[in-house]
Design a protein around this motif. Structure first.
Motif, PDB file in Angstrom:
ATOM      1  N   THR A   1       0.888  -1.096  -0.086  1.00 31.58           N
ATOM      2  CA  THR A   1       0.098   0.125  -0.112  1.00 31.58           C
ATOM      3  C   THR A   1       0.835   1.224   0.078  1.00 31.58           C
ATOM      4  O   THR A   1       0.269   2.404  -0.231  1.00 31.58           O
ATOM      5  CB  THR A   1      -1.031   0.056   1.150  1.00 31.58           C
ATOM      6  OG1 THR A   1       0.061   0.152   2.427  1.00 31.58           O
ATOM      7  CG2 THR A   1      -1.811  -1.108   1.245  1.00 31.58           C
ATOM      8  N   HIS A   2       2.324   1.162   0.148  1.00 34.73           N
ATOM      9  CA  HIS A   2       2.971   2.298   0.403  1.00 34.73           C
ATOM     10  C   HIS A   2       2.518   3.393   1.301  1.00 34.73           C
ATOM     11  O   HIS A   2       2.882   4.391   1.435  1.00 34.73           O
ATOM     12  CB  HIS A   2       3.212   2.863  -1.057  1.00 34.73           C
ATOM     13  CG  HIS A   2       3.693   2.202  -2.103  1.00 34.73           C
ATOM     14  ND1 HIS A   2       5.037   1.645  -2.167  1.00 34.73           N
ATOM     15  CD2 HIS A   2       3.084   1.653  -3.244  1.00 34.73           C
ATOM     16  CE1 HIS A   2       4.982   0.921  -3.396  1.00 34.73           C
ATOM     17  NE2 HIS A   2       3.970   0.852  -3.816  1.00 34.73           N
TER      18      HIS A   2
ATOM     19  N   ILE B   1     -14.003  -2.534  15.255  1.00 33.06           N
ATOM     20  CA  ILE B   1     -13.254  -2.787  13.751  1.00 33.06           C
ATOM     21  C   ILE B   1     -12.548  -1.717  13.181  1.00 33.06           C
ATOM     22  O   ILE B   1     -11.393  -2.079  12.352  1.00 33.06           O
ATOM     23  CB  ILE B   1     -14.639  -3.131  12.713  1.00 33.06           C
ATOM     24  CG1 ILE B   1     -14.196  -3.434  11.226  1.00 33.06           C
ATOM     25  CG2 ILE B   1     -15.624  -2.031  12.775  1.00 33.06           C
ATOM     26  CD1 ILE B   1     -13.369  -4.801  11.341  1.00 33.06           C
ATOM     27  N   ARG B   2     -12.764  -0.576  13.637  1.00 36.56           N
ATOM     28  CA  ARG B   2     -11.950   0.524  13.337  1.00 36.56           C
ATOM     29  C   ARG B   2     -10.425   0.385  13.608  1.00 36.56           C
ATOM     30  O   ARG B   2      -9.573   0.781  12.841  1.00 36.56           O
ATOM     31  CB  ARG B   2     -12.667   1.937  13.583  1.00 36.56           C
ATOM     32  CG  ARG B   2     -11.758   3.110  13.298  1.00 36.56           C
ATOM     33  CD  ARG B   2     -11.393   3.450  11.978  1.00 36.56           C
ATOM     34  NE  ARG B   2     -10.716   4.685  11.658  1.00 36.56           N
ATOM     35  CZ  ARG B   2      -9.869   4.906  10.799  1.00 36.56           C
ATOM     36  NH1 ARG B   2     -10.048   3.950   9.597  1.00 36.56           N
ATOM     37  NH2 ARG B   2      -9.316   6.125  10.664  1.00 36.56           N
TER      38      ARG B   2
ATOM     39  N   ILE C   1      -6.894  -0.008  11.434  1.00 38.59           N
ATOM     40  CA  ILE C   1      -5.815   0.637  11.599  1.00 38.59           C
ATOM     41  C   ILE C   1      -4.362  -0.194  11.724  1.00 38.59           C
ATOM     42  O   ILE C   1      -3.527   0.047  11.118  1.00 38.59           O
ATOM     43  CB  ILE C   1      -5.931   1.839  12.766  1.00 38.59           C
ATOM     44  CG1 ILE C   1      -6.923   2.742  12.469  1.00 38.59           C
ATOM     45  CG2 ILE C   1      -4.701   2.371  13.146  1.00 38.59           C
ATOM     46  CD1 ILE C   1      -7.261   3.750  13.443  1.00 38.59           C
ATOM     47  N   LEU C   2      -4.898  -1.127  12.676  1.00 42.51           N
ATOM     48  CA  LEU C   2      -3.614  -2.047  13.005  1.00 42.51           C
ATOM     49  C   LEU C   2      -3.199  -3.078  11.844  1.00 42.51           C
ATOM     50  O   LEU C   2      -2.035  -3.143  11.758  1.00 42.51           O
ATOM     51  CB  LEU C   2      -4.082  -2.981  14.152  1.00 42.51           C
ATOM     52  CG  LEU C   2      -4.178  -2.362  15.665  1.00 42.51           C
ATOM     53  CD1 LEU C   2      -5.042  -3.277  16.507  1.00 42.51           C
ATOM     54  CD2 LEU C   2      -3.013  -1.860  16.152  1.00 42.51           C
ATOM     55  N   LEU C   3      -4.270  -3.053  11.086  1.00 44.95           N
ATOM     56  CA  LEU C   3      -3.794  -3.977   9.797  1.00 44.95           C
ATOM     57  C   LEU C   3      -3.167  -3.201   8.491  1.00 44.95           C
ATOM     58  O   LEU C   3      -2.735  -3.648   7.600  1.00 44.95           O
ATOM     59  CB  LEU C   3      -4.896  -4.738   9.499  1.00 44.95           C
ATOM     60  CG  LEU C   3      -5.434  -5.939  10.053  1.00 44.95           C
ATOM     61  CD1 LEU C   3      -6.493  -6.484   9.462  1.00 44.95           C
ATOM     62  CD2 LEU C   3      -4.289  -6.908  10.013  1.00 44.95           C
ATOM     63  N   GLY C   4      -3.313  -1.771   8.799  1.00 47.70           N
ATOM     64  CA  GLY C   4      -2.996  -0.820   7.640  1.00 47.70           C
ATOM     65  C   GLY C   4      -3.877  -0.799   6.457  1.00 47.70           C
ATOM     66  O   GLY C   4      -3.561  -0.490   5.290  1.00 47.70           O
TER      67      GLY C   4
ATOM     68  N   LYS D   1      -9.069   0.804   3.381  1.00 46.13           N
ATOM     69  CA  LYS D   1     -10.892   0.702   3.537  1.00 46.13           C
ATOM     70  C   LYS D   1     -11.209  -0.121   4.469  1.00 46.13           C
ATOM     71  O   LYS D   1     -10.802  -1.213   4.629  1.00 46.13           O
ATOM     72  CB  LYS D   1     -11.332   0.240   2.028  1.00 46.13           C
ATOM     73  CG  LYS D   1     -10.998   1.319   0.917  1.00 46.13           C
ATOM     74  CD  LYS D   1     -11.719   0.866  -0.252  1.00 46.13           C
ATOM     75  CE  LYS D   1     -11.426   1.536  -1.337  1.00 46.13           C
ATOM     76  NZ  LYS D   1     -11.911   1.134  -2.657  1.00 46.13           N
ATOM     77  N   LEU D   2     -12.202   0.345   5.060  1.00 47.94           N
ATOM     78  CA  LEU D   2     -13.076  -0.467   6.162  1.00 47.94           C
ATOM     79  C   LEU D   2     -13.591  -1.743   5.785  1.00 47.94           C
ATOM     80  O   LEU D   2     -13.605  -2.923   6.230  1.00 47.94           O
ATOM     81  CB  LEU D   2     -14.166   0.138   7.059  1.00 47.94           C
ATOM     82  CG  LEU D   2     -14.495  -0.312   8.249  1.00 47.94           C
ATOM     83  CD1 LEU D   2     -13.702  -0.389   9.367  1.00 47.94           C
ATOM     84  CD2 LEU D   2     -15.932   0.561   8.808  1.00 47.94           C
ATOM     85  N   GLU D   3     -14.129  -1.887   4.337  1.00 45.07           N
ATOM     86  CA  GLU D   3     -14.579  -2.946   3.874  1.00 45.07           C
ATOM     87  C   GLU D   3     -13.778  -4.162   3.633  1.00 45.07           C
ATOM     88  O   GLU D   3     -13.987  -5.134   3.688  1.00 45.07           O
ATOM     89  CB  GLU D   3     -15.114  -2.413   2.406  1.00 45.07           C
ATOM     90  CG  GLU D   3     -16.557  -1.504   2.424  1.00 45.07           C
ATOM     91  CD  GLU D   3     -16.264  -0.189   2.693  1.00 45.07           C
ATOM     92  OE1 GLU D   3     -14.965   0.140   2.644  1.00 45.07           O
ATOM     93  OE2 GLU D   3     -17.043   0.561   2.618  1.00 45.07           O
ATOM     94  N   SER D   4     -12.540  -3.791   3.539  1.00 44.56           N
ATOM     95  CA  SER D   4     -11.420  -4.568   3.317  1.00 44.56           C
ATOM     96  C   SER D   4     -11.040  -5.304   4.691  1.00 44.56           C
ATOM     97  O   SER D   4     -10.939  -6.614   4.811  1.00 44.56           O
ATOM     98  CB  SER D   4     -10.217  -3.780   2.731  1.00 44.56           C
ATOM     99  OG  SER D   4     -10.300  -3.298   1.744  1.00 44.56           O
TER     100      SER D   4
END
Length: 206
Positions: free
Chosen positions: A86-87, A171-172, A176-179, A182-185
């Motif tokens: 994702t850079h 979930i938010r 953030i923790l996963l980087g 999009k929330l859907e991802s």
């Protein structure tokens, strides 16, 4: 002339498990950790603990350098790296247990600040390749009698995120923790809708 496919041709995924790999449960984590400690596999223990803590993709985890997780002789409590896919930067905590495992590995391997954290033992790459890492993960899950087909490098990335979501339902925070951008991802990645439905069903069984 039109080519006719053989009638006995099989789908590419026949007999294979397709889809997301399962995250590890707490008892799985401790089972693997104990076996690595008993076998004195210092590198593997450091790699395992950091994979759980960092929640990094295999391509990012294997390319970490010593400077990414340590300052001088001290392993940091937090680290931040730029994700290859994702850079975008992502930050993660390094727990006390993981810091101890990394410290033991750094001392054993005598790694310097600019060195790759997990050097390859093969000449083709200066650092552990994602293929090598995948084989190591398979050996970990097999050591506690789990089916290696159901687990992979993404299991390591998903494990702590799944545990955090189950505990907090935030979930938010997991996004953030996963980087994820999009929330859907994040929702799709964790399979939250399916898991929540099953959990609700279990709670309403009569």
């Amino acid at each position: 002339m039109k080519t006719v496919k053989p009638t006995n041709s099989l789908p590419w995924n026949k007999g294979k498990l397709v889809g997301q790999k399962s995250p590890l449960r707490l008892r799985d984590i401790w089972g693997i950790r104990i076996r690595l400690e008993l076998a004195a596999k210092v590198r593997d223990l450091a790699l395992f603990d950091l994979a759980i803590d960092s929640k990094l993709r295999a391509c990012d985890l294997t390319k970490l350098r010593v400077r990414d997780v340590a300052h001088g002789a001290n392993v940091s409590s937090r680290a931040i790296i730029m994700q290859q896919k994702t850079h975008r930067p992502v930050q993660f905590e390094i727990t006390a247990q993981t810091r101890a495992a990394l410290d033991a590995w750094l001392k054993q391997a005598r790694l310097k600040n600019e060195d790759y954290l997990f050097p390859s033992r093969q000449g083709a790459s200066p650092h552990l390749s994602t293929r090598q890492y995948a084989r190591i993960v398979k050996s970990w899950v097999a050591s506690i009698d789990l089916d290696p087909v159901s687990y992979g490098t993404h299991s390591m990335r998903r494990t702590k995120a799944s545990l955090i979501y189950r505990r907090t339902k935030n979930i938010r925070a997991v996004q953030i923790l996963l980087g994820h951008t999009k929330l859907e991802s994040t929702v799709r990645y964790l399979g939250i809708e399916v898991d929540d439905a099953l959990e609700m069903a279990e709670q309403t069984e009569v």
